[in-house]
Design a protein around this motif. Sequence first.
Motif, PDB file in Angstrom:
ATOM      1  N   UNK A 231      33.767  47.953  39.430  1.00  0.00           N
ATOM      2  CA  UNK A 231      35.107  48.486  39.185  1.00  0.00           C
ATOM      3  C   UNK A 231      36.057  47.297  39.136  1.00  0.00           C
ATOM      4  N   UNK A 232      36.697  47.096  38.005  1.00  0.00           N
ATOM      5  CA  UNK A 232      37.538  45.913  37.850  1.00  0.00           C
ATOM      6  C   UNK A 232      38.824  46.003  38.654  1.00  0.00           C
ATOM      7  N   UNK A 233      39.373  44.833  38.963  1.00  0.00           N
ATOM      8  CA  UNK A 233      40.660  44.730  39.637  1.00  0.00           C
ATOM      9  C   UNK A 233      41.743  45.315  38.730  1.00  0.00           C
ATOM     10  N   UNK A 234      42.638  46.138  39.253  1.00  0.00           N
ATOM     11  CA  UNK A 234      43.711  46.697  38.425  1.00  0.00           C
ATOM     12  C   UNK A 234      44.473  45.619  37.661  1.00  0.00           C
ATOM     13  N   UNK A 235      44.673  45.877  36.376  1.00  0.00           N
ATOM     14  CA  UNK A 235      45.397  44.938  35.530  1.00  0.00           C
ATOM     15  C   UNK A 235      44.514  43.988  34.742  1.00  0.00           C
ATOM     16  N   UNK A 236      43.186  44.058  34.967  1.00  0.00           N
ATOM     17  CA  UNK A 236      42.282  43.103  34.321  1.00  0.00           C
ATOM     18  C   UNK A 236      41.252  43.759  33.407  1.00  0.00           C
TER      19      UNK A 236
END
Length: 264
Positions: A231-236
Amino acid sequence: MAKATYPINLPPKAAIEYFQKKKNAPSWNWYDTWQDAHVRAFVVAKVTKLDILKDIRGMVERSIKDGITFHQFKKELQPKLEKAGWWGKPTIQGKEVQLGSPQRLETIYRTNLKVAYSVGRYKAMMDNKENRPYWQYRTREDPKVREEHKLLDRKVFHCDDPFWDNFYPPNGWRCRCYVVALKESDLKKEGLSVESSGGNITSKNELISKKSGIEKQVAVYRDPVTGKKTILTPGWSYNPGEASWKPDLKKYPNELRIWFNKDG
């Protein structure tokens, strides 16, 4: 003066070109400029004065062009920011707010340089995709690597696989992951197989701001064999290289379109 080391085989020309195309966009919240809007807007959270933003931008551009170290970046920029009043934790509208700090300067420095170099590398890899059409995700393979990124380490996808639309690094703040371009003989030599992301990429909502309750979508990759999820970091959840060469202005907020369209 010591020089920073550029990624292997990456001339900084494309990285510089990418950065110079950006428009200065004063902003308050880090999420006001979302994901691929960053490819055409230079923003720093809590910088609403254009002169301060220009000072920071100037040092970032010099860092990309000349390969200056973070130590030099901080040494030259911090006094300017302190003099301009953008430093420490002042109380604004009854709330303590973090402005400039050594930690923030390091994040600004490393994030902007990493993204710029990543954009340059993406362009070089796309220009050579006929010879090396297989791309392998790589981490630095040390204790600092995030568990979510470890799950992607050494996975190979075709350069046109949708996987790279969301997961071409960097994939978070201070992410050090990178991509290696391979040819058919490399796959055979190393015993690698090419995967397909078809049906394994989804998204989920993540809370961005507790105060406002704002949620944003982030990309999720599910490994078809283990079932584990990255799960990617928000904004990336975007590919800065792809977005920088093929920007879709319809996706950007109205206020950013105004900035982008200024002076052509």
